[in-house]
Design an enzyme around this catalytic site. Sequence first.
Site, PDB file in Angstrom:
ATOM      1  N   ALA A  63      35.017  41.711  47.529  1.00  0.00           N
ATOM      2  CA  ALA A  63      34.980  43.242  46.701  1.00  0.00           C
ATOM      3  C   ALA A  63      35.761  42.689  45.437  1.00  0.00           C
ATOM      4  O   ALA A  63      36.404  41.814  45.353  1.00  0.00           O
ATOM      5  CB  ALA A  63      36.067  43.933  47.614  1.00  0.00           C
ATOM      6  N   GLY A 102      34.304  40.644  51.361  1.00  0.00           N
ATOM      7  CA  GLY A 102      33.021  41.274  51.279  1.00  0.00           C
ATOM      8  C   GLY A 102      31.728  40.723  51.049  1.00  0.00           C
ATOM      9  O   GLY A 102      30.787  40.809  51.479  1.00  0.00           O
ATOM     10  N   GLU A 105      30.952  39.304  54.478  1.00  0.00           N
ATOM     11  CA  GLU A 105      30.302  40.557  55.073  1.00  0.00           C
ATOM     12  C   GLU A 105      28.642  40.915  54.632  1.00  0.00           C
ATOM     13  O   GLU A 105      28.003  41.535  55.551  1.00  0.00           O
ATOM     14  CB  GLU A 105      31.341  41.787  54.726  1.00  0.00           C
ATOM     15  CG  GLU A 105      32.508  41.580  55.626  1.00  0.00           C
ATOM     16  CD  GLU A 105      33.482  42.727  55.396  1.00  0.00           C
ATOM     17  OE1 GLU A 105      34.033  42.913  54.162  1.00  0.00           O
ATOM     18  OE2 GLU A 105      34.183  43.144  56.071  1.00  0.00           O
ATOM     19  N   GLU A 125      41.099  38.673  53.400  1.00  0.00           N
ATOM     20  CA  GLU A 125      41.463  40.049  53.209  1.00  0.00           C
ATOM     21  C   GLU A 125      42.988  40.047  53.468  1.00  0.00           C
ATOM     22  O   GLU A 125      43.586  40.898  53.060  1.00  0.00           O
ATOM     23  CB  GLU A 125      40.842  41.058  53.707  1.00  0.00           C
ATOM     24  CG  GLU A 125      39.269  41.334  53.302  1.00  0.00           C
ATOM     25  CD  GLU A 125      38.293  40.598  53.818  1.00  0.00           C
ATOM     26  OE1 GLU A 125      38.609  39.531  54.424  1.00  0.00           O
ATOM     27  OE2 GLU A 125      36.953  40.990  53.545  1.00  0.00           O
TER      28      GLU A 125
HETATM   29  N1  3HC Z   1      37.821  40.528  42.308  1.00  0.00           N
HETATM   30  C1  3HC Z   1      38.008  40.473  41.097  1.00  0.00           C
HETATM   31  N2  3HC Z   1      38.373  39.463  40.388  1.00  0.00           N
HETATM   32  C2  3HC Z   1      38.435  38.417  41.078  1.00  0.00           C
HETATM   33  C3  3HC Z   1      38.231  38.222  42.279  1.00  0.00           C
HETATM   34  C4  3HC Z   1      37.850  39.255  43.262  1.00  0.00           C
HETATM   35  N3  3HC Z   1      37.662  39.637  44.225  1.00  0.00           N
HETATM   36  N4  3HC Z   1      38.176  36.984  42.600  1.00  0.00           N
HETATM   37  C5  3HC Z   1      38.413  36.091  41.690  1.00  0.00           C
HETATM   38  N5  3HC Z   1      38.769  37.168  40.633  1.00  0.00           N
HETATM   39  C6  3HC Z   1      38.778  36.694  39.228  1.00  0.00           C
HETATM   40  C7  3HC Z   1      40.274  36.066  38.928  1.00  0.00           C
HETATM   41  O1  3HC Z   1      41.264  37.293  38.684  1.00  0.00           O
HETATM   42  C8  3HC Z   1      40.157  35.346  37.768  1.00  0.00           C
HETATM   43  O2  3HC Z   1      40.173  36.203  36.641  1.00  0.00           O
HETATM   44  P1  3HC Z   1      40.688  35.506  35.311  1.00  0.00           P
HETATM   45  O3  3HC Z   1      39.653  34.514  34.918  1.00  0.00           O
HETATM   46  O4  3HC Z   1      40.468  36.702  34.368  1.00  0.00           O
HETATM   47  O5  3HC Z   1      42.193  35.331  35.417  1.00  0.00           O
HETATM   48  C9  3HC Z   1      38.694  34.689  38.022  1.00  0.00           C
HETATM   49  O6  3HC Z   1      37.965  35.490  38.886  1.00  0.00           O
HETATM   50  C10 3HC Z   1      38.662  33.139  38.594  1.00  0.00           C
HETATM   51  O7  3HC Z   1      39.510  33.368  39.747  1.00  0.00           O
HETATM   52  P2  3HC Z   1      40.246  31.994  40.035  1.00  0.00           P
HETATM   53  O8  3HC Z   1      40.908  31.279  38.931  1.00  0.00           O
HETATM   54  O9  3HC Z   1      40.944  32.293  41.302  1.00  0.00           O
HETATM   55  O10 3HC Z   1      39.106  30.826  40.340  1.00  0.00           O
HETATM   56  P3  3HC Z   1      38.950  29.613  41.302  1.00  0.00           P
HETATM   57  O11 3HC Z   1      37.691  29.203  41.007  1.00  0.00           O
HETATM   58  O12 3HC Z   1      40.301  29.094  41.401  1.00  0.00           O
HETATM   59  O13 3HC Z   1      38.795  30.353  43.006  1.00  0.00           O
HETATM   60  C11 3HC Z   1      38.143  32.066  44.234  1.00  0.00           C
HETATM   61  C12 3HC Z   1      37.807  31.195  43.131  1.00  0.00           C
HETATM   62  C13 3HC Z   1      38.207  31.032  45.861  1.00  0.00           C
HETATM   63  C14 3HC Z   1      36.879  32.983  44.685  1.00  0.00           C
HETATM   64  C15 3HC Z   1      39.344  32.852  44.138  1.00  0.00           C
HETATM   65  O14 3HC Z   1      39.571  33.662  43.094  1.00  0.00           O
HETATM   66  C16 3HC Z   1      39.766  33.735  45.403  1.00  0.00           C
HETATM   67  O15 3HC Z   1      40.071  33.477  46.251  1.00  0.00           O
HETATM   68  N6  3HC Z   1      39.316  34.975  45.168  1.00  0.00           N
HETATM   69  C17 3HC Z   1      39.801  36.302  45.945  1.00  0.00           C
HETATM   70  C18 3HC Z   1      38.898  36.059  47.209  1.00  0.00           C
HETATM   71  C19 3HC Z   1      39.304  37.382  48.070  1.00  0.00           C
HETATM   72  O16 3HC Z   1      40.264  37.656  48.406  1.00  0.00           O
HETATM   73  N7  3HC Z   1      38.044  38.092  48.600  1.00  0.00           N
HETATM   74  C20 3HC Z   1      38.217  39.200  49.339  1.00  0.00           C
HETATM   75  C21 3HC Z   1      38.531  40.241  48.399  1.00  0.00           C
HETATM   76  S1  3HC Z   1      38.844  41.903  49.532  1.00  0.00           S
HETATM   77  C22 3HC Z   1      37.575  42.314  50.327  1.00  0.00           C
HETATM   78  O17 3HC Z   1      36.286  41.481  49.838  1.00  0.00           O
HETATM   79  C23 3HC Z   1      37.280  43.744  50.779  1.00  0.00           C
HETATM   80  C24 3HC Z   1      36.385  43.823  51.726  1.00  0.00           C
HETATM   81  O18 3HC Z   1      36.519  43.444  53.106  1.00  0.00           O
HETATM   82  C25 3HC Z   1      35.822  45.322  51.979  1.00  0.00           C
END
Ligand code: 3HC
Length: 701
Positions: A63, A102, A105, A125
């Site tokens: 998400a 997500g 998912e 998450e």
């Molecule tokens: N939403 C918005 N922005 C995101 C994002 C997300 N899910 N994931 C990463 N970003 C952004 C970061 O803030 C960063 O932005 P910036 O360049 O402006 O600082 C950019 O993307 C790159 O991120 P990283 O520096 O972390 O890049 P990496 O290549 O090192 O890692 C990644 C990539 C493994 C995808 C890592 O970013 C990550 O773990 N992201 C989060 C993943 C996550 O937690 N997903 C679950 C979200 S909650 C959800 O999905 C709820 C659902 O169940 C309903």
Amino acid sequence: MSEVVRLERRGDIALITVNNPPVNALGVAVRAGLQQAFERAEADTEVRAVVLLCEGTTFIAGADIKEFGKPPQSPSLPEVIEIIEGGSKPSVAVIHGTALGGGLEVALGCHYRIARPDAKVGLPEVKLGLLPGAGGTQRLPRLAGVAKALDMIVSGQPIGAAEAVEHRIVDELFEGDLVEAGLAYARRMVEEGRAPRRSGEQTAGLEGADNAGLIAAKHAEVAKRMPGLFSPLRCVAAVEAATRLPLAEGLKRERELFVECLQSPQRAALVHAFFSERQAGKVAGLPADVSPRQIKSAAVIGGGTMGVGIALCFANAGLPVKLLEINDEALGRALQRARDTYGASVKRGSLTEVAMEKRLTLVQGVTDYAALADVDLVIEAVFEDMGVKQQVFERLDAVCKPGAILASNTSSLDLNAIAAFTKRPEEVVGLHFFSPANVMRLLEVVRGERTSHEVLATSMALGKTLKKVAVVVGVCDGFVGNRMVFQYGREAEFLLEEGATPQQVDAALRDFGMAMGPFAMRDLSGLDIGQAIRKRQRATLPAGLDFPTVSDKLCEAGMLGQKTGAGYYRYEPGNRTPQENPALAEMLEAASREKGIERRTLDEAYIIERTIYALVNEGAKILEEGIAQRSSDIDVIYLNGYGFPAFRGGPMFYADSVGLDTVLAKVKELHARCGDWWKPAPLLEKLAAEGRTFSQWQAGE
Ligand code: 3HC
Ligand code: NAI
């Protein structure tokens, strides 16, 4: 079609491509685009199968975290996934990079999944204080079984593609081009006349195991290992719902639990921690066109506690590193320590013997400075003594090639003075690792007044290479982390003089969420470190201020912590469990008597305020002086270097959430009662008066 989601026809296959850099997060435009694309593919009578894939470096990574806490916008992710899963034409998700949250998912909503061998899938998450809220807790156990689903959802750790195949999360692996692989798989589905296989209708994962037992065991484990955390128990509850409710009802239960998490302060704190870590990499004042130098080889001077750990960081990253000691004997000890450290990992099973030997070949012991002539970077980690540092830096300046970066791991000395020992102060930077250096993620990058942009950029990039969280700090005694922790430790000790025991203070701070109490921590690192700092600082201490005395008394009695068998606690030989130290009780009584303090029982809230607000007040001074770029950088330092609980977001975020007016009122009260250590930071006063937070403040205001 929306800009971020493209629908094309390739013969009788619908190809849906998401393109929302950097990580294809599921913002509202992507959700709407996916809904439209899948609905159109469904309505197009020529289409017989659907392929979903992503452009860029990764499949959907979840998400859009930036949308959390804002008013929800339609379509919701669960609605979109219901449309995908409900499609009458078989669909396949083509996964590369990471399918997270997500993203996984959505993939589970597709009828089949294929992945590149280096791809990863996961439901992280929980790390953001949430649970998978778009069917992950209901669909994953139906496919992979309750045990695997619980592991993945409660730990938040992703798994590799091959493991995902073993657990029926992914159907098969592919190599090569995404589009070709997706289309080939879709054509096979059509040729074989495959029907949609909906994850929500699967039962294999729920059969044949003692699901109630697995749930109860995970519940007990979470309650024990993650006390105080809001979302993990709710993750377990959501999976439990999958074991007994039909899909639609399970999804409803999952949503309720998800919304509870979404609204919890812990979610806000953990999301703050996530973005703060990424923000820390952005260095104010660094021109956009500065590119980091390549670091292909390094050297470390001093093979003591820190030097060996730092050398191992390079070896772990596959970079050759020379380790320099004063003579063969000291070098032998250092190299043995390197081997022993890896040996312990081999024993624990986290490293293979082959990998250990490979890494050790990267660490070359030397005693002659001439051997350092060709390295790109040197990190000095010798005794914390300016005279010794001077000798080392003068020699490095003489032997190292032009363009080599000269770094110091000093934890308290003036980096500008160290830089002045060389003819290349612009090449000098502080790289302050934390002990044990090969384990701790934090790296304070100390920017001296002459440090060049290029050297700073290289240091930040090196942090990434070494898998550290690098945070830029300015020059002052203790930089950010230790300067603040010094206030914290001092106040903890004043609490002992007022009537608390180390056990009470440590327990209160552990209950608050700190990984360790301050006294157990001091016993671990050695009380002599603090004594040396106090000795130095006493010389410039403003009139009317003094330090508590107990720690010095313990040092005088030879009780330096675990290494001498006693400090704030007593330790049986070979056992690190802290026991009461009766000698300390007597010292405390005497100290209180001497200062005319009547010992009293202190409550937990007071212990927390006295220690945590000491961090906050100093943090505010650090911000104002420009030693840290932003309050979130201080949070990152505390979360990664000092065991501050992530679910509270860091000390500055914690203060923001308590309310700076409340914090200031308490600081003023302590100032009146305890004296000038508690002088309120002007920035705290200013922001409290303006009704603002540290997060809202910007450097240079
Ligand atoms: N939403 C918005 N922005 C995101 C994002 C997300 N899910 N994931 C990463 N970003 C952004 C970061 O803030 C960063 O932005 P910036 O360049 O402006 O600082 C950019 O993307 C790159 O991120 P990283 O520096 O972390 O890049 P990496 O290549 O090192 O890692 C990644 C990539 C493994 C995808 C890592 O970013 C990550 O773990 N992201 C989060 C993943 C996550 O937690 N997903 C679950 C979200 S909650 C959800 O999905 C709820 C659902 O169940 C309903
Ligand atoms: P240590 O005492 O364990 O190791 C210092 C090593 O340097 C010894 O092995 C010594 O033989 C070697 N050495 C001394 N002079 C030398 C010289 N001229 N040339 C080559 N080697 C020399 O010290 P420790 O704890 O590793 O600290 C080193 C530095 O790291 C200090 O500046 C300290 O402030 C800093 N630091 C220490 C932390 C800790 O937790 N111990 C944490 C962060 C920084």
